[in-house]
Design a protein around this motif. Sequence first.
Motif, mmCIF file in Angstrom:
data_model
loop_
_atom_site.group_PDB
_atom_site.id
_atom_site.type_symbol
_atom_site.label_atom_id
_atom_site.label_comp_id
_atom_site.label_asym_id
_atom_site.label_seq_id
_atom_site.Cartn_x
_atom_site.Cartn_y
_atom_site.Cartn_z
ATOM 1 N N ASP A 29 0.806 -1.221 0.000
ATOM 2 C CA ASP A 29 0.000 0.000 0.000
ATOM 3 C C ASP A 29 0.841 1.275 0.000
ATOM 4 O O ASP A 29 0.435 2.281 -0.569
ATOM 5 C CB ASP A 29 -0.921 0.042 1.221
ATOM 6 N N CYS A 30 1.972 1.251 0.660
ATOM 7 C CA CYS A 30 2.693 2.498 0.937
ATOM 8 C C CYS A 30 3.985 2.703 0.156
ATOM 9 O O CYS A 30 4.433 3.835 0.024
ATOM 10 C CB CYS A 30 2.991 2.603 2.428
ATOM 11 N N PHE A 38 5.417 9.422 -0.692
ATOM 12 C CA PHE A 38 5.311 10.493 0.296
ATOM 13 C C PHE A 38 4.595 11.709 -0.284
ATOM 14 O O PHE A 38 4.736 12.031 -1.459
ATOM 15 C CB PHE A 38 6.700 10.900 0.797
ATOM 16 N N ASP A 39 3.854 12.376 0.567
ATOM 17 C CA ASP A 39 3.131 13.591 0.194
ATOM 18 C C ASP A 39 4.146 14.680 -0.145
ATOM 19 O O ASP A 39 5.029 14.990 0.653
ATOM 20 C CB ASP A 39 2.247 14.028 1.365
ATOM 21 N N ALA A 40 4.033 15.262 -1.328
ATOM 22 C CA ALA A 40 4.969 16.294 -1.770
ATOM 23 C C ALA A 40 4.594 17.681 -1.270
ATOM 24 O O ALA A 40 5.390 18.607 -1.376
ATOM 25 C CB ALA A 40 5.042 16.297 -3.296
ATOM 26 N N PRO A 42 4.415 20.368 1.294
ATOM 27 C CA PRO A 42 5.047 20.587 2.598
ATOM 28 C C PRO A 42 4.067 20.948 3.715
ATOM 29 O O PRO A 42 4.316 20.645 4.874
ATOM 30 C CB PRO A 42 6.028 21.734 2.357
ATOM 31 N N ALA A 43 2.953 21.544 3.367
ATOM 32 C CA ALA A 43 1.980 21.932 4.397
ATOM 33 C C ALA A 43 1.275 20.725 4.988
ATOM 34 O O ALA A 43 1.098 20.618 6.196
ATOM 35 C CB ALA A 43 0.960 22.905 3.809
ATOM 36 N N THR A 44 0.881 19.769 4.157
ATOM 37 C CA THR A 44 0.163 18.593 4.666
ATOM 38 C C THR A 44 1.113 17.465 5.068
ATOM 39 O O THR A 44 0.796 16.674 5.943
ATOM 40 C CB THR A 44 -0.848 18.082 3.620
ATOM 41 N N ALA A 45 2.272 17.394 4.423
ATOM 42 C CA ALA A 45 3.226 16.321 4.731
ATOM 43 C C ALA A 45 3.794 16.439 6.139
ATOM 44 O O ALA A 45 4.224 15.440 6.710
ATOM 45 C CB ALA A 45 4.357 16.316 3.713
ATOM 46 N N ALA A 46 3.781 17.625 6.690
ATOM 47 C CA ALA A 46 4.335 17.817 8.034
ATOM 48 C C ALA A 46 3.589 17.007 9.084
ATOM 49 O O ALA A 46 4.181 16.556 10.063
ATOM 50 C CB ALA A 46 4.314 19.294 8.401
ATOM 51 N N THR A 47 2.300 16.797 8.876
ATOM 52 C CA THR A 47 1.519 16.048 9.867
ATOM 53 C C THR A 47 1.110 14.661 9.373
ATOM 54 O O THR A 47 0.813 13.793 10.185
ATOM 55 C CB THR A 47 0.251 16.829 10.252
ATOM 56 N N CYS A 52 -0.326 6.896 1.442
ATOM 57 C CA CYS A 52 -1.253 5.798 1.710
ATOM 58 C C CYS A 52 -2.113 6.051 2.951
ATOM 59 O O CYS A 52 -3.096 5.347 3.169
ATOM 60 C CB CYS A 52 -0.499 4.485 1.861
ATOM 61 N N GLY A 53 -1.747 7.014 3.781
ATOM 62 C CA GLY A 53 -2.529 7.340 4.967
ATOM 63 C C GLY A 53 -2.313 6.411 6.147
ATOM 64 O O GLY A 53 -2.971 6.544 7.173
#
Length: 149
Positions: A29-30, A38-40, A42-47, A52-53
Amino acid sequence: MAFVEAHQSAFISHGVCARSNEDPAFDRDCFSPDGASFDANPATAATDPMVCGRPASEYRPYAPRARWVRTANDSYFTTMSYPQGVSALQPSNIHDATWGVLSAVYGGAVHPTAEGHAAMADAALPALREALGLRLPDIRIPAAAPITR
Protein backbone atom coordinates in the motif's frame (compact mmCIF):
# COMPACT_ATOMS: atom_id res chain seq x y z
CA MET A 1 39.20 -17.77 2.98
CA ALA A 2 36.91 -18.96 0.19
CA PHE A 3 34.70 -17.06 -2.23
CA VAL A 4 31.16 -18.41 -2.25
CA GLU A 5 28.81 -17.37 -5.04
CA ALA A 6 26.10 -20.04 -4.95
CA HIS A 7 23.63 -17.58 -3.40
CA GLN A 8 23.91 -15.03 -6.22
CA SER A 9 21.42 -16.76 -8.52
CA ALA A 10 18.81 -16.77 -5.74
CA PHE A 11 19.27 -13.02 -5.23
CA ILE A 12 18.49 -12.25 -8.89
CA SER A 13 14.74 -12.52 -8.30
CA HIS A 14 14.94 -10.96 -4.81
CA GLY A 15 16.82 -7.71 -5.46
CA VAL A 16 16.08 -4.19 -4.26
CA CYS A 17 13.21 -3.68 -6.73
CA ALA A 18 11.50 -7.05 -6.17
CA ARG A 19 7.81 -6.82 -5.32
CA SER A 20 5.18 -9.46 -4.72
CA ASN A 21 1.48 -9.74 -3.95
CA GLU A 22 2.64 -11.70 -0.90
CA ASP A 23 4.61 -8.73 0.50
CA PRO A 24 3.27 -7.22 3.74
CA ALA A 25 0.20 -5.01 3.26
CA PHE A 26 2.08 -1.88 4.38
CA ASP A 27 4.71 -2.42 1.67
CA ARG A 28 2.09 -3.01 -1.04
CA ASP A 29 0.00 0.00 0.00
CA CYS A 30 2.69 2.50 0.94
CA PHE A 31 5.85 1.82 -1.11
CA SER A 32 4.78 3.01 -4.53
CA PRO A 33 6.64 1.47 -7.49
CA ASP A 34 6.62 4.89 -9.19
CA GLY A 35 8.24 6.66 -6.22
CA ALA A 36 5.15 8.55 -5.09
CA SER A 37 5.07 7.18 -1.53
CA PHE A 38 5.31 10.49 0.30
CA ASP A 39 3.13 13.59 0.19
CA ALA A 40 4.97 16.29 -1.77
CA ASN A 41 2.94 19.13 -0.25
CA PRO A 42 5.05 20.59 2.60
CA ALA A 43 1.98 21.93 4.40
CA THR A 44 0.16 18.59 4.67
CA ALA A 45 3.23 16.32 4.73
CA ALA A 46 4.33 17.82 8.03
CA THR A 47 1.52 16.05 9.87
CA ASP A 48 0.70 13.14 7.50
CA PRO A 49 3.66 12.32 5.23
CA MET A 50 2.47 9.01 3.76
CA VAL A 51 0.29 9.12 0.66
CA CYS A 52 -1.25 5.80 1.71
CA GLY A 53 -2.53 7.34 4.97
CA ARG A 54 -1.14 4.54 7.14
CA PRO A 55 1.04 5.27 10.19
CA ALA A 56 4.72 4.24 10.10
CA SER A 57 4.07 2.04 13.16
CA GLU A 58 2.27 -0.45 10.88
CA TYR A 59 5.51 -1.24 9.03
CA ARG A 60 6.74 -4.74 9.90
CA PRO A 61 10.52 -4.75 9.46
CA TYR A 62 11.04 -8.49 9.88
CA ALA A 63 8.10 -9.78 7.88
CA PRO A 64 9.02 -11.89 4.83
CA ARG A 65 9.02 -9.96 1.55
CA ALA A 66 10.10 -10.50 -2.04
CA ARG A 67 13.21 -8.33 -1.80
CA TRP A 68 16.09 -9.71 0.21
CA VAL A 69 17.99 -6.40 0.34
CA ARG A 70 16.90 -3.63 2.69
CA THR A 71 16.13 -0.34 0.97
CA ALA A 72 16.57 3.14 2.45
CA ASN A 73 12.78 3.14 3.10
CA ASP A 74 13.08 -0.19 4.95
CA SER A 75 15.88 1.24 7.08
CA TYR A 76 13.98 4.44 7.83
CA PHE A 77 10.74 2.65 8.73
CA THR A 78 12.54 0.01 10.76
CA THR A 79 14.00 2.78 12.88
CA MET A 80 10.59 4.41 13.22
CA SER A 81 9.12 1.12 14.47
CA TYR A 82 11.39 1.00 17.53
CA PRO A 83 9.38 1.29 20.74
CA GLN A 84 9.49 4.48 22.77
CA GLY A 85 12.54 4.73 24.98
CA VAL A 86 14.76 2.29 23.06
CA SER A 87 17.13 5.10 22.26
CA ALA A 88 18.27 8.09 24.27
CA LEU A 89 18.11 9.96 20.97
CA GLN A 90 14.36 9.50 20.50
CA PRO A 91 13.41 12.00 17.74
CA SER A 92 10.63 14.45 18.55
CA ASN A 93 8.75 14.11 15.24
CA ILE A 94 8.85 12.39 11.86
CA HIS A 95 10.85 15.23 10.27
CA ASP A 96 13.56 15.30 12.94
CA ALA A 97 16.92 14.56 11.28
CA THR A 98 17.73 12.18 14.14
CA TRP A 99 15.57 9.55 12.36
CA GLY A 100 18.07 9.57 9.51
CA VAL A 101 21.00 9.11 11.87
CA LEU A 102 19.26 6.28 13.74
CA SER A 103 18.23 4.54 10.51
CA ALA A 104 21.80 4.73 9.19
CA VAL A 105 23.18 3.25 12.41
CA TYR A 106 20.49 0.71 13.28
CA GLY A 107 18.42 0.15 10.15
CA GLY A 108 20.89 -1.54 7.83
CA ALA A 109 20.03 -0.15 4.38
CA VAL A 110 21.64 -2.16 1.57
CA HIS A 111 22.13 -5.13 3.89
CA PRO A 112 20.37 -8.47 3.42
CA THR A 113 17.10 -9.27 5.13
CA ALA A 114 16.72 -12.42 7.20
CA GLU A 115 15.83 -14.34 4.03
CA GLY A 116 18.92 -12.94 2.30
CA HIS A 117 21.16 -13.93 5.20
CA ALA A 118 19.64 -17.42 5.18
CA ALA A 119 20.32 -17.82 1.44
CA MET A 120 23.94 -16.76 1.97
CA ALA A 121 24.34 -19.14 4.91
CA ASP A 122 22.86 -22.02 2.89
CA ALA A 123 25.37 -21.26 0.12
CA ALA A 124 28.33 -20.96 2.50
CA LEU A 125 27.68 -24.19 4.43
CA PRO A 126 28.91 -26.62 1.71
CA ALA A 127 32.09 -24.55 1.23
CA LEU A 128 32.63 -24.51 4.99
CA ARG A 129 32.16 -28.29 5.23
CA GLU A 130 34.67 -28.79 2.43
CA ALA A 131 37.24 -26.42 3.95
CA LEU A 132 36.97 -28.16 7.33
CA GLY A 133 36.82 -31.65 5.87
CA LEU A 134 33.45 -32.38 7.43
CA ARG A 135 31.05 -34.93 6.05
CA LEU A 136 27.33 -34.41 5.91
CA PRO A 137 25.76 -35.73 9.09
CA ASP A 138 24.27 -39.19 8.73
CA ILE A 139 20.72 -38.44 9.75
CA ARG A 140 18.26 -41.26 9.41
CA ILE A 141 14.63 -40.77 10.09
CA PRO A 142 13.10 -43.97 11.41
CA ALA A 143 10.18 -45.33 9.48
CA ALA A 144 6.88 -44.62 11.11
CA ALA A 145 5.31 -47.56 12.89
CA PRO A 146 2.11 -48.74 11.24
CA ILE A 147 -1.06 -47.42 12.81
CA THR A 148 -3.15 -50.14 14.38
CA ARG A 149 -6.69 -49.74 15.53
